[in-house]
Write a protein that holds these residues in place. Structure first.
Motif, PDB file in Angstrom:
ATOM      1  N   PHE A  71      21.518 -11.080 -88.918  1.00 45.98           N
ATOM      2  CA  PHE A  71      22.714 -12.415 -88.593  1.00 45.98           C
ATOM      3  C   PHE A  71      22.179 -13.442 -88.626  1.00 45.98           C
ATOM      4  O   PHE A  71      22.534 -14.486 -88.539  1.00 45.98           O
ATOM      5  CB  PHE A  71      23.698 -11.405 -87.641  1.00 45.98           C
ATOM      6  N   TYR A  72      20.758 -13.776 -87.011  1.00 43.31           N
ATOM      7  CA  TYR A  72      21.078 -15.026 -86.823  1.00 43.31           C
ATOM      8  C   TYR A  72      19.716 -15.630 -87.865  1.00 43.31           C
ATOM      9  O   TYR A  72      19.805 -16.571 -88.019  1.00 43.31           O
ATOM     10  CB  TYR A  72      20.411 -14.791 -85.986  1.00 43.31           C
ATOM     11  N   ARG A  73      19.429 -14.801 -88.775  1.00 44.92           N
ATOM     12  CA  ARG A  73      18.235 -15.482 -90.239  1.00 44.92           C
ATOM     13  C   ARG A  73      19.302 -16.125 -90.775  1.00 44.92           C
ATOM     14  O   ARG A  73      18.691 -17.555 -91.252  1.00 44.92           O
ATOM     15  CB  ARG A  73      17.123 -14.555 -90.670  1.00 44.92           C
ATOM     16  N   ARG A  74      20.195 -15.393 -91.649  1.00 44.18           N
ATOM     17  CA  ARG A  74      21.547 -15.871 -92.380  1.00 44.18           C
ATOM     18  C   ARG A  74      21.950 -16.989 -91.699  1.00 44.18           C
ATOM     19  O   ARG A  74      22.197 -17.637 -92.781  1.00 44.18           O
ATOM     20  CB  ARG A  74      21.697 -14.711 -93.165  1.00 44.18           C
ATOM     21  N   MET A  75      23.060 -16.800 -90.546  1.00 45.18           N
ATOM     22  CA  MET A  75      23.981 -17.563 -90.592  1.00 45.18           C
ATOM     23  C   MET A  75      23.689 -18.540 -89.796  1.00 45.18           C
ATOM     24  O   MET A  75      24.065 -19.935 -89.332  1.00 45.18           O
ATOM     25  CB  MET A  75      24.845 -16.312 -89.944  1.00 45.18           C
ATOM     26  N   LEU A  76      22.357 -18.590 -88.887  1.00 46.58           N
ATOM     27  CA  LEU A  76      21.963 -19.628 -88.160  1.00 46.58           C
ATOM     28  C   LEU A  76      20.573 -20.750 -88.259  1.00 46.58           C
ATOM     29  O   LEU A  76      20.592 -21.594 -88.036  1.00 46.58           O
ATOM     30  CB  LEU A  76      22.414 -19.995 -86.816  1.00 46.58           C
ATOM     31  N   GLY A  77      20.254 -19.835 -89.035  1.00 40.39           N
ATOM     32  CA  GLY A  77      18.416 -20.169 -89.541  1.00 40.39           C
ATOM     33  C   GLY A  77      17.505 -20.191 -88.673  1.00 40.39           C
ATOM     34  O   GLY A  77      16.287 -20.356 -88.383  1.00 40.39           O
ATOM     35  N   PHE A  78      17.752 -18.976 -88.082  1.00 44.14           N
ATOM     36  CA  PHE A  78      16.532 -18.605 -86.569  1.00 44.14           C
ATOM     37  C   PHE A  78      15.547 -17.958 -87.302  1.00 44.14           C
ATOM     38  O   PHE A  78      15.975 -17.099 -88.410  1.00 44.14           O
ATOM     39  CB  PHE A  78      17.085 -17.569 -85.828  1.00 44.14           C
ATOM     40  N   SER A  79      14.335 -18.218 -87.188  1.00 36.90           N
ATOM     41  CA  SER A  79      13.452 -17.020 -87.469  1.00 36.90           C
ATOM     42  C   SER A  79      13.050 -16.233 -85.882  1.00 36.90           C
ATOM     43  O   SER A  79      12.930 -16.629 -85.168  1.00 36.90           O
ATOM     44  CB  SER A  79      11.793 -18.427 -88.080  1.00 36.90           C
ATOM     45  N   VAL A  80      11.790 -15.652 -86.309  1.00 37.44           N
ATOM     46  CA  VAL A  80      11.243 -14.360 -86.221  1.00 37.44           C
ATOM     47  C   VAL A  80      10.065 -15.292 -85.202  1.00 37.44           C
ATOM     48  O   VAL A  80       8.943 -15.338 -85.877  1.00 37.44           O
ATOM     49  CB  VAL A  80      11.185 -13.158 -86.259  1.00 37.44           C
ATOM     50  N   ALA A  81       9.551 -15.412 -83.946  1.00 36.81           N
ATOM     51  CA  ALA A  81       8.664 -15.548 -83.270  1.00 36.81           C
ATOM     52  C   ALA A  81       7.384 -14.601 -82.655  1.00 36.81           C
ATOM     53  O   ALA A  81       6.457 -14.475 -81.916  1.00 36.81           O
ATOM     54  CB  ALA A  81       9.262 -16.062 -81.982  1.00 36.81           C
ATOM     55  N   ALA A  82       8.373 -13.259 -82.401  1.00 37.28           N
ATOM     56  CA  ALA A  82       7.415 -12.183 -81.995  1.00 37.28           C
ATOM     57  C   ALA A  82       8.518 -11.814 -82.231  1.00 37.28           C
ATOM     58  O   ALA A  82       9.716 -11.230 -81.777  1.00 37.28           O
ATOM     59  CB  ALA A  82       7.591 -12.502 -80.094  1.00 37.28           C
ATOM     60  N   GLU A  83       7.662  -9.806 -82.764  1.00 33.42           N
ATOM     61  CA  GLU A  83       8.755  -8.801 -82.854  1.00 33.42           C
ATOM     62  C   GLU A  83       8.614  -7.711 -81.624  1.00 33.42           C
ATOM     63  O   GLU A  83       8.854  -8.021 -80.934  1.00 33.42           O
ATOM     64  CB  GLU A  83       7.274  -7.797 -83.783  1.00 33.42           C
ATOM     65  N   THR A  84       9.521  -7.127 -82.254  1.00 28.57           N
ATOM     66  CA  THR A  84      10.565  -5.883 -80.832  1.00 28.57           C
ATOM     67  C   THR A  84       9.374  -6.085 -79.812  1.00 28.57           C
ATOM     68  O   THR A  84       7.908  -4.601 -79.662  1.00 28.57           O
ATOM     69  CB  THR A  84      10.958  -4.988 -82.017  1.00 28.57           C
ATOM     70  N   ARG A  85      10.732  -5.672 -78.731  1.00 31.09           N
ATOM     71  CA  ARG A  85       9.350  -5.479 -77.315  1.00 31.09           C
ATOM     72  C   ARG A  85      10.334  -4.603 -76.744  1.00 31.09           C
ATOM     73  O   ARG A  85      11.454  -5.278 -76.582  1.00 31.09           O
ATOM     74  CB  ARG A  85       8.435  -6.533 -77.001  1.00 31.09           C
ATOM     75  N   ASN A 123      12.644  -4.899 -73.086  1.00 31.00           N
ATOM     76  CA  ASN A 123      13.075  -5.542 -72.545  1.00 31.00           C
ATOM     77  C   ASN A 123      13.879  -4.704 -71.062  1.00 31.00           C
ATOM     78  O   ASN A 123      14.256  -3.967 -71.481  1.00 31.00           O
ATOM     79  CB  ASN A 123      14.139  -6.594 -72.801  1.00 31.00           C
ATOM     80  N   GLU A 124      13.289  -4.658 -69.687  1.00 33.29           N
ATOM     81  CA  GLU A 124      13.547  -3.967 -69.135  1.00 33.29           C
ATOM     82  C   GLU A 124      14.627  -4.074 -68.453  1.00 33.29           C
ATOM     83  O   GLU A 124      15.361  -3.494 -67.395  1.00 33.29           O
ATOM     84  CB  GLU A 124      11.981  -3.614 -68.442  1.00 33.29           C
ATOM     85  N   ARG A 125      15.039  -5.328 -68.586  1.00 32.97           N
ATOM     86  CA  ARG A 125      15.765  -6.294 -67.496  1.00 32.97           C
ATOM     87  C   ARG A 125      17.215  -5.368 -67.672  1.00 32.97           C
ATOM     88  O   ARG A 125      17.870  -5.135 -67.650  1.00 32.97           O
ATOM     89  CB  ARG A 125      15.665  -8.061 -68.285  1.00 32.97           C
ATOM     90  N   VAL A 126      17.212  -5.328 -69.137  1.00 31.43           N
ATOM     91  CA  VAL A 126      18.757  -4.561 -69.706  1.00 31.43           C
ATOM     92  C   VAL A 126      18.555  -3.318 -70.552  1.00 31.43           C
ATOM     93  O   VAL A 126      19.199  -2.884 -71.044  1.00 31.43           O
ATOM     94  CB  VAL A 126      19.252  -5.937 -71.378  1.00 31.43           C
ATOM     95  N   ARG A 127      17.354  -2.558 -70.311  1.00 33.23           N
ATOM     96  CA  ARG A 127      17.094  -1.624 -71.153  1.00 33.23           C
ATOM     97  C   ARG A 127      17.179  -1.117 -72.747  1.00 33.23           C
ATOM     98  O   ARG A 127      17.951  -0.261 -73.123  1.00 33.23           O
ATOM     99  CB  ARG A 127      17.900  -0.227 -69.885  1.00 33.23           C
ATOM    100  N   ALA A 128      16.506  -2.214 -72.943  1.00 28.36           N
ATOM    101  CA  ALA A 128      16.527  -2.495 -74.605  1.00 28.36           C
ATOM    102  C   ALA A 128      15.557  -2.485 -75.297  1.00 28.36           C
ATOM    103  O   ALA A 128      14.709  -3.624 -74.931  1.00 28.36           O
ATOM    104  CB  ALA A 128      18.122  -2.869 -75.149  1.00 28.36           C
ATOM    105  N   PRO A 129      15.589  -3.032 -76.442  1.00 30.50           N
ATOM    106  CA  PRO A 129      14.299  -3.469 -77.622  1.00 30.50           C
ATOM    107  C   PRO A 129      15.375  -5.145 -77.787  1.00 30.50           C
ATOM    108  O   PRO A 129      16.786  -5.576 -77.563  1.00 30.50           O
ATOM    109  CB  PRO A 129      14.563  -2.692 -78.390  1.00 30.50           C
ATOM    110  N   ALA A 130      14.318  -5.811 -78.080  1.00 31.99           N
ATOM    111  CA  ALA A 130      14.237  -7.530 -78.072  1.00 31.99           C
ATOM    112  C   ALA A 130      13.496  -8.323 -79.237  1.00 31.99           C
ATOM    113  O   ALA A 130      12.391  -6.859 -78.686  1.00 31.99           O
ATOM    114  CB  ALA A 130      14.592  -7.998 -76.675  1.00 31.99           C
ATOM    115  N   VAL A 131      14.186  -8.913 -80.030  1.00 32.00           N
ATOM    116  CA  VAL A 131      13.479  -9.768 -80.603  1.00 32.00           C
ATOM    117  C   VAL A 131      13.428 -11.378 -79.934  1.00 32.00           C
ATOM    118  O   VAL A 131      13.933 -11.453 -79.827  1.00 32.00           O
ATOM    119  CB  VAL A 131      13.321  -9.513 -82.040  1.00 32.00           C
ATOM    120  N   LEU A 132      12.072 -11.609 -80.376  1.00 28.15           N
ATOM    121  CA  LEU A 132      12.581 -13.330 -80.220  1.00 28.15           C
ATOM    122  C   LEU A 132      11.849 -14.186 -81.653  1.00 28.15           C
ATOM    123  O   LEU A 132      11.739 -13.601 -82.210  1.00 28.15           O
ATOM    124  CB  LEU A 132      11.075 -14.269 -79.118  1.00 28.15           C
ATOM    125  N   MET A 133      13.315 -14.900 -80.921  1.00 32.16           N
ATOM    126  CA  MET A 133      13.498 -15.801 -82.236  1.00 32.16           C
ATOM    127  C   MET A 133      13.913 -16.888 -81.975  1.00 32.16           C
ATOM    128  O   MET A 133      14.357 -17.537 -81.149  1.00 32.16           O
ATOM    129  CB  MET A 133      15.072 -15.208 -82.816  1.00 32.16           C
TER     130      MET A 133
END
Length: 226
Positions: free
Chosen positions: A159-173, A175-185
């Motif tokens: 969604f963010y790549r297509r609709m706003l032009g973001f790119s991935v800077a780091a793959e999934t890790r 995230n302990e803060r929210v107890r969910a996987p996260a990708v850096l864009m």
């Protein structure tokens, strides 16, 4: 590093959004205690519904500037901006090495966080566009940030790549803060500027919408948002 628990950018409503909606009204900076609490309540409620951990969040963490979107007398959306500084960014917790590399390259970084939209009958893409454009104007034109970073759930990367032009800077890790996987864009804010100049106002003119930028205001109007 900011120790306050944050939440990821969550575009779920926007992915199901209706076409442009003329009832959208002003996006404003949240600058009083009541509005800060309303923004926090909206974020906590919407993210809890999606299973994210929101314990430990406070209404006005350091370095965080929050914007809200109003429909009539209600807060229908909220998005916050954090500028890089001595305390770092929320994303440093999972992606500190990648952010440090960007800093060494001389980039002036900011992050968008705590995006939440009220569950309306017909949420619209221009509501999301208005929030993003307001935050963009503040970060890029008022504060001279050059590079935007966000943490997103892996299922929202496309969604963010297509609709706003973001790119991935780091793959999934994880995230302990929210107890969910996260990708850096990441997004070069000069790219956002060019896209707003190219597409801003086009959806309102009835032209085919190519991205969220099509639902944004023309640049000259958009600069008046902040």
């Amino acid at each position: 590093m900011n120790p306050v628990a944050e939440v990821q950018i969550e575009p779920a409503l926007a992915q199901q959004a209706a076409p442009i909606n003329s009832t959208i009204v002003n996006s404003t900076i949240v600058n009083n205690t009541l509005e800060q609490l309303r923004s926090l309540e909206l974020v906590q409620r919407r993210y809890a519904q999606r299973g994210y951990l929101t314990q430990g969040m406070v209404s006005k963490p350091d370095q965080l500037t929050t914007f809200s979107l109003g429909l009539a007398d209600t807060m229908s959306g909220t998005l916050s901006v954090r500028l890089d500084g001595p305390q770092g960014l929320s994303a440093d917790e999972c992606f500190g090495a990648e952010l440090d590399e960007l800093r060494l390259n001389g980039s002036r970084i900011c992050e968008f966080t705590r995006l939440a939209m009220e569950e309306l009958e017909a949420p619209s893409k221009d509501a999301l566009a208005r929030l993003f454009q307001t935050a963009y104007v503040y970060a890029h034109h008022r504060c001279r940030a050059e590079l935007l970073v966000i943490e997103v759930n892996p299922r929202h990367v496309a969604f963010y790549r297509r609709m706003l032009g973001f790119s991935v800077a780091a793959e999934t890790r994880f995230n302990e803060r929210v107890r969910a996987p996260a990708v850096l864009m990441i997004l070069e804010l000069e790219h956002a500027r060019r896209e707003i100049e190219r597409l801003g106002g086009s959806a309102a003119r009835g032209e085919p919408a190519r991205s969220i930028y099509s639902y944004m205001l023309p640049m000259e109007q958009g600069l008046q948002l902040v």
